[in-house]
Structures are given as structure tokens and as C-alpha cells.
Design an enzyme around this catalytic site. Structure first.
Site, PDB file in Angstrom:
ATOM      1  N   PRO A  66       0.919  -1.444  -0.052  1.00 13.27           N
ATOM      2  CA  PRO A  66      -0.003  -0.067   0.348  1.00 13.27           C
ATOM      3  C   PRO A  66       0.733   1.050  -0.256  1.00 13.27           C
ATOM      4  CG  PRO A  66       0.239  -1.219   1.956  1.00 13.27           C
ATOM      5  CD  PRO A  66       0.604  -1.568   0.816  1.00 13.27           C
ATOM      6  N   HIS A  67       0.641   1.873  -0.246  1.00 17.00           N
ATOM      7  CA  HIS A  67       1.404   3.652  -0.773  1.00 17.00           C
ATOM      8  C   HIS A  67       0.556   4.270  -1.049  1.00 17.00           C
ATOM      9  CE1 HIS A  67       0.973   1.529  -4.937  1.00 17.00           C
ATOM     10  NE2 HIS A  67       2.003   2.667  -5.454  1.00 17.00           N
ATOM     11  N   CYS A  68       1.118   6.097  -0.986  1.00 17.35           N
ATOM     12  CA  CYS A  68       0.177   7.415  -1.678  1.00 17.35           C
ATOM     13  C   CYS A  68       1.332   8.125  -1.075  1.00 17.35           C
ATOM     14  CB  CYS A  68      -1.268   7.422  -0.403  1.00 17.35           C
ATOM     15  SG  CYS A  68      -1.032   7.665   1.061  1.00 17.35           S
TER      16      CYS A  68
END
Length: 150
Positions: A66-68
Site C-alpha cells: 500500500p502506498h500514497c
């Protein structure tokens, strides 16, 4: 971004206990808050969820990334969690046991993409994944990941 600051022992959870991807992301994100890397947990989690809605972040081989980019992130950061039970991040072959949460400042350019690319190159190597599965010391894991993605 200095790789020395990318991940530290307090950002490593070798016993991540979460029922789903949101729980796993929340647990790792809380470590980012505690370390002063994220200023607003709810905003950051909203940004991660929005990114996750675009495309699942599970990769084959038991990996979740997960990343942002988020206005709540103060510095490019990587948190790592290992889940014995596995967490579904949408990979076609099943749940993730190795989870990497990549947090990048909103205006941080492509730093998080460089980390993502470096991780992806390492994650195809069996010995890299096995080292993370076998590791017993968070500080050693942080050192190992820093060396590998720099």
C-alpha cells in the site's frame, strides 16, 4: 530523500496482527504517526484507501505494498510488517505476509516511485523475501531494507 531515514526499527512490525488490509495499513500507519512521519492518521488512511481503490497493491508471492502521496506525510517513509496469517491486498495468488507501507509527501515528486521500483526489483529475489520472513530483529530488518533499496 536519504535512505538512512527511510525506515527505522520503530517502523518495523514483525508480528503484524490484522484481519484485513485496512487494519494492517492502520497498524503500520500508526507507527508513522508515532514516529512523527505522519501528522494526521485519518487523512493519511483516506489517501491510502483512495490509492487502493484505483488498483490493488497486492503482488504475487505474498507481498502487499500500500502506498500514497499525502499532505499528512512529513518525510518519505517506509514501514514494514510481517503477518503470519496473511492479509488480502488483492493479489491473484492470495494474501500478503510481507507488507510495505510507502508514505510520500504530497509534493514529494517521484521519491515514492523510486522506493517502489527498488522494492519491486528486490521482491523478485527469493533470498530477499526469505531474509524478511526469517528475521527476528526489527533493527536488523530496517538496516537490511535500507541497504537493499538504496
Amino acid at each position: 530523500m536519504t535512505t538512512a531515514d527511510l525506515i527505522t526499527a520503530d517502523l518495523v512490525d514483525l508480528g503484524l496482527d490484522a484481519a484485513d488490509s485496512r487494519g494492517a495499513t492502520r497498524a503500520l500507519a500508526q507507527r508513522l504517526v508515532d514516529a512523527g512521519r505522519v501528522t494526521d492518521l485519518d487523512l493519511f488512511l483516506e489517501d491510502v484507501a483512495a490509492r487502493e481503490e484505483q488498483m490493488a497493491t497486492g503482488l504475487e508471492g505474498g507481498i502487499g505494498i500500500p502506498h500514497c502521496r499525502s499532505a499528512a506525510v512529513t518525510a518519505p517513509t517506509l514501514a514494514f510488517g510481517r503477518s503470519a496469517a496473511g492479509v488480502d491486498f488483492g493479489a491473484p495468488d492470495g494474501p500478503a505476509t510481507l507488507i510495505f507501507l510507502i508514505a510520500a509527501p504530497e509534493g514529494g515528486g517521484s521519491d515514492h516511485l523510486k522506493v517502489l521500483a527498488a522494492l519491486a526489483r528486490r521482491l523478485v529475489r527469493t533470498e530477499f523475501k526469505q531474509h524478511l520472513l526469517d528475521a527476528a530483529d526489527p533493527a536488523a530488518v530496517a538496516d537490511y531494507i535500507r541497504q537493499e533499496v538504496s
